[in-house]
Enzyme design. Structure first.
Site, PDB file in Angstrom:
ATOM      1  N   ARG A 146       0.214  -1.523   7.643  1.00 22.51           N
ATOM      2  CA  ARG A 146       0.700  -0.318   6.951  1.00 22.51           C
ATOM      3  C   ARG A 146       1.726   0.462   7.774  1.00 22.51           C
ATOM      4  NH1 ARG A 146      -3.281   3.043   3.214  1.00 22.51           N
ATOM      5  NH2 ARG A 146      -1.185   3.606   2.512  1.00 22.51           N
ATOM      6  N   HIS A 184     -12.081   6.711   4.146  1.00 23.81           N
ATOM      7  CA  HIS A 184     -11.194   7.866   4.292  1.00 23.81           C
ATOM      8  C   HIS A 184     -11.931   9.118   3.822  1.00 23.81           C
ATOM      9  CE1 HIS A 184      -7.072   5.614   4.338  1.00 23.81           C
ATOM     10  NE2 HIS A 184      -7.302   6.132   5.533  1.00 23.81           N
ATOM     11  N   CYS A 231      -5.870   8.844  -3.775  1.00 28.81           N
ATOM     12  CA  CYS A 231      -5.127   7.976  -2.851  1.00 28.81           C
ATOM     13  C   CYS A 231      -3.708   7.720  -3.343  1.00 28.81           C
ATOM     14  CB  CYS A 231      -5.844   6.639  -2.671  1.00 28.81           C
ATOM     15  SG  CYS A 231      -7.432   6.768  -1.846  1.00 28.81           S
ATOM     16  N   ARG A 287     -10.544   5.123  10.200  1.00 31.26           N
ATOM     17  CA  ARG A 287      -9.089   4.975  10.066  1.00 31.26           C
ATOM     18  C   ARG A 287      -8.286   6.002  10.858  1.00 31.26           C
ATOM     19  NH1 ARG A 287      -8.454   1.450   5.563  1.00 31.26           N
ATOM     20  NH2 ARG A 287      -6.201   1.559   5.790  1.00 31.26           N
ATOM     21  N   ASP A 298       0.803  -1.221   0.000  1.00 27.05           N
ATOM     22  CA  ASP A 298       0.000   0.000   0.000  1.00 27.05           C
ATOM     23  C   ASP A 298       0.835   1.270   0.000  1.00 27.05           C
ATOM     24  OD1 ASP A 298      -2.372  -1.328  -0.169  1.00 27.05           O
ATOM     25  OD2 ASP A 298      -2.833  -1.257   1.980  1.00 27.05           O
TER      26      ASP A 298
END
Lengths: 409, 289
Positions: B95, B171, B265, B142, B70
């Site tokens: 992550r 998000h 993103c 998140r 990611d």
């Protein structure tokens, strides 16, 4: 059992409506909040900060709510001090350094929560029960092994709040004055008694012998008969003179309806006490037809519980009088749950004794011709007491007039 | 007076998808059994870079790292504020390994690194976009609301906290896309009613997406001047953008959608100064002159 927790939230909580949201979430969960403090940022960029005390009915509700609030940035205030608890090592003795109570609403921080004290009473210790509840316990009732709170850490006392706004008693606001219109005050006391009644609270009367001496006995008897009195505290003197006035027509030898002393009247109350002792109790004397009227008679007939506390100077005393003062105080305490209003009529010692046992939440009126009685009560911590400085005779008479029109069955 | 286009959005950090894949599941879109066509992903990513450059953007490159699939989603690297860089603190351990690489790049590029306190969770520009003189920041899925006060202290920007209530739009940058000083693409149904109210007050001219439009990820677009680089462009959204003078360009990023990400993103704007974005800064300097 209500449990509380303080949460803190900071950020742009006003502009982001987070504060409003947090408050709404608390209410929607069936809990409640009180704003402890709020700091609003002075500029657009400053963060604001608020502390809310959240209270819920039980731990499960509060815990679930705290988890939900955390998601919105409202975290419980960290590192709050917990109350220190030690076991009493002998019966009748509190551990050294015990927390000495007030009669104000008090909460103790235990196991991460504020637990309210169930029965606020001044001059006691705090004992944590096995199920986590906290009760006040007078020193003589402490058992070895009782878990007693010591020190002052982790204890929170809520200061007394005076009624605000258009409260009927705003005008009295704890001040003692003989220079206030009595008829108005009587009407207000009557209204408070009715309100207490409607709220399901019990009415306690503490009476001194002057009630009988001033000729107000029949009026108080009528209040008992009409059901306005749920509990009576008095001493040997009040009960003896009440019975004397009904059996002999005198109070301490003075005819209640006449005025000049009856011949040999000084012994009347002794003869009455003697006869009641012969019957074994006031109730037995009522049943036997020896006592046919008066406050004690009405209490027996209506099964209104009473406690007669003894003292060193008592004549007799009457068989119902507690000669052991510690037992008397315990008997009084046993009758206090549910009492929401106390009316103290011309009694110094019993008024103070009762005041010592009452939570600050009990509305208290002290009627006495002597201003010092009210002051004494306040000096001993019963700050909730409102004083009416007047002759108790006309006061009780007027009060019974006010209430008799709305007799309670 | 206000400018039609954004004061930022001409310089970006991006990471090629050499090690991209759906190796774990940390959002509603990820399915570990779904295979990513790496060649297609590379082609889509290159096309996105080309489109952005054509629109006038500069693109800086972050080296991809094996085992960090990611890392391509550079929007989550942190928050850029002038020469300040606030690294993300990821919720998911999968992550968290990205942070060291992100920080290394920003340090090498001369940025001052300001850390959020440990224990706080915030996923960078993916959950924080400047608008109207404030930093709009999403929370719940998140990022934590508690991080917003710290973010404000670090950047000096007022923060508007918006709760994200649709886990598919996890998000903020899937629900909100600033277009200019007064205009933005918004997906209010992804916000709770308090957040929706805050945003209603903040955005004078919103382009409101319905549920289906929002789920096309069309709010996850990159705005370069008047060019809006979009993963999809529903007809009514395109019409409105054109009416406002924008040029919507669709860039297919379907391989990245398998991991729940799209154009925005895959990019991190490097020319953001959160305190200078919006009408409240008057006639101060602008990145776009």
């Amino acid at each position: 059992m209500a449990v509380t927790e303080v949460v803190e939230i900071e950020g742009h909580i006003v502009d982001s409506l987070i504060l409003a949201k947090v408050m709404d979430i608390i209410l929607a969960a069936g809990a409640d909040y009180e704003v402890v403090d709020v700091h609003i940022g002075k500029t657009n960029t400053d963060v604001s900060r608020a502390r809310l005390e959240v209270s819920a009915d039980d731990d499960a509700t509060l815990d679930a709510l705290l988890v939900e609030l955390q998601a919105h940035g409202a975290n419980r205030v960290a590192q709050q001090q917990h109350a220190e608890v030690v076991e009493a090592d002998s019966a009748g003795v509190l551990p050294a350094g015990f927390y000495s109570t007030t009669n104000l609403p008090t909460a103790v921080r235990l196991a991460g929560h504020w637990t309210p004290v169930e029965n606020p009473e001044m001059d006691c210790g705090l004992v944590v029960l096995g199920d986590g509840r906290v009760r006040t316990v007078p020193v003589h009732r402490v058992q070895a092994g009782d878990r007693v709170v010591i020190g002052t850490g982790g204890i929170r006392v809520t200061p007394p709040a005076r009624p605000r706004g258009a409260s009927p008693f705003e005008f009295m606001s704890s001040e003692v004055s003989s220079e206030k219109p009595k008829s108005h005050i009587v009407a207000e006391v009557a209204a408070r008694i009715r309100l207490a009644r409607e709220a399901g609270a019990k009415v306690l009367v503490v009476a001194g012998p002057a009630v009988v001496h001033t000729g107000a006995g029949p009026c108080l008897a009528r209040l008992v008969r009409d059901g306005w009195v749920d509990v009576l505290f008095a001493g040997n003197g009040f009960a003896a003179h009440d019975i004397e006035s009904n059996v002999m027509g005198t109070s301490l030898g003075v005819p209640v309806e006449g005025g000049t002393s009856a011949e040999g009247g000084h012994a009347n109350h002794l003869r009455v006490i003697n006869e009641v002792r012969r019957h074994g109790s006031i109730a037995a004397a009522v049943d036997a037809g020896y006592v046919t009227g008066g406050v004690m008679f009405e209490c027996v007939r209506r099964q209104v519980p009473f406690v007669l506390g003894g003292s060193v100077r008592d004549d007799g005393p009457l068989p119902d009088v507690y000669a052991n003062v510690v037992e008397a105080a315990d008997a009084m305490r046993a009758l206090l749950p549910g009492v929401g209003l106390a009316l103290m009529l011309a009694s110094t010692l019993h008024a103070i004794a009762t005041g010592n046992c009452l939570s600050s939440g009990v509305e208290t009126f002290v009627v006495d011709i002597n201003q010092a009685v009210v002051t004494k009560l306040a000096d001993r911590g019963s700050h909730q007491a409102l004083g009416v400085v007047t002759d108790v005779g006309p006061f009780v008479s007027a009060l019974s007039e006010q209430l008799s029109s709305a007799a309670r069955t | 007076m206000y400018s039609q286009s954004l004061a930022w959005g001409r310089r970006y950090l991006m990471c090629p998808p050499e090690h991209f894949g759906v190796l774990y599941e940390i959002n509603a879109w990820m399915r570990a059994e779904v295979r990513v066509d790496l060649d297609r992903a590379r082609a889509q990513w290159q096309a996105l870079v080309a489109t952005m450059r054509a629109a006038g953007a500069e693109v800086e490159v972050l080296e991809p790292v094996e085992g960090l699939p990611d890392l391509v989603f550079t929007a989550n690297a942190g928050i850029v504020n002038g020469h300040q860089y606030v690294p993300s603190r990821f919720r998911h351990p999968q992550r968290q390994g990205e942070v060291a690489h992100d920080v290394a790049w920003f340090e090498a590029a001369g940025y001052t690194v300001s850390w959020l306190p440990e224990g706080m969770v915030h996923e960078g520009a993916g959950d924080a976009l400047p608008f109207g003189g404030a930093l709009v920041s999403g929370y719940r899925t998140r990022s934590d609301a508690a991080s917003h006060a710290a973010l404000s202290r670090l950047t000096g920007a007022p923060v508007r906290s918006v709760e994200l209530v649709d886990e598919r739009l996890y998000h903020l940058d899937l629900t909100f896309c600033p277009l200019g000083e007064r205009r933005a693409i918004v997906a209010p149904h992804a916000w709770d009613r308090y957040g929706a109210k805050v945003m209603e007050a903040l955005v004078p001219e919103p382009l409101v997406l319905d549920d289906e439009q929002a789920l096309s990820f069309c709010a996850n677009s990159v705005v370069v001047g008047t060019t809006v680089v979009m993963p999809a462009c529903p007809v009514t959204v395109g019409r409105r953008l054109e009416a406002w003078g924008f040029d919507p360009v669709v860039c297919e990023v379907s391989e990245f959608a398998k991991a729940g990400g799209a154009c925005r993103c895959l990019t991190l704007a490097l020319d953001v100064d959160v305190r200078m974005c919006g009408s409240e800064v008057g006639d101060g300097p602008r990145w776009d002159g």
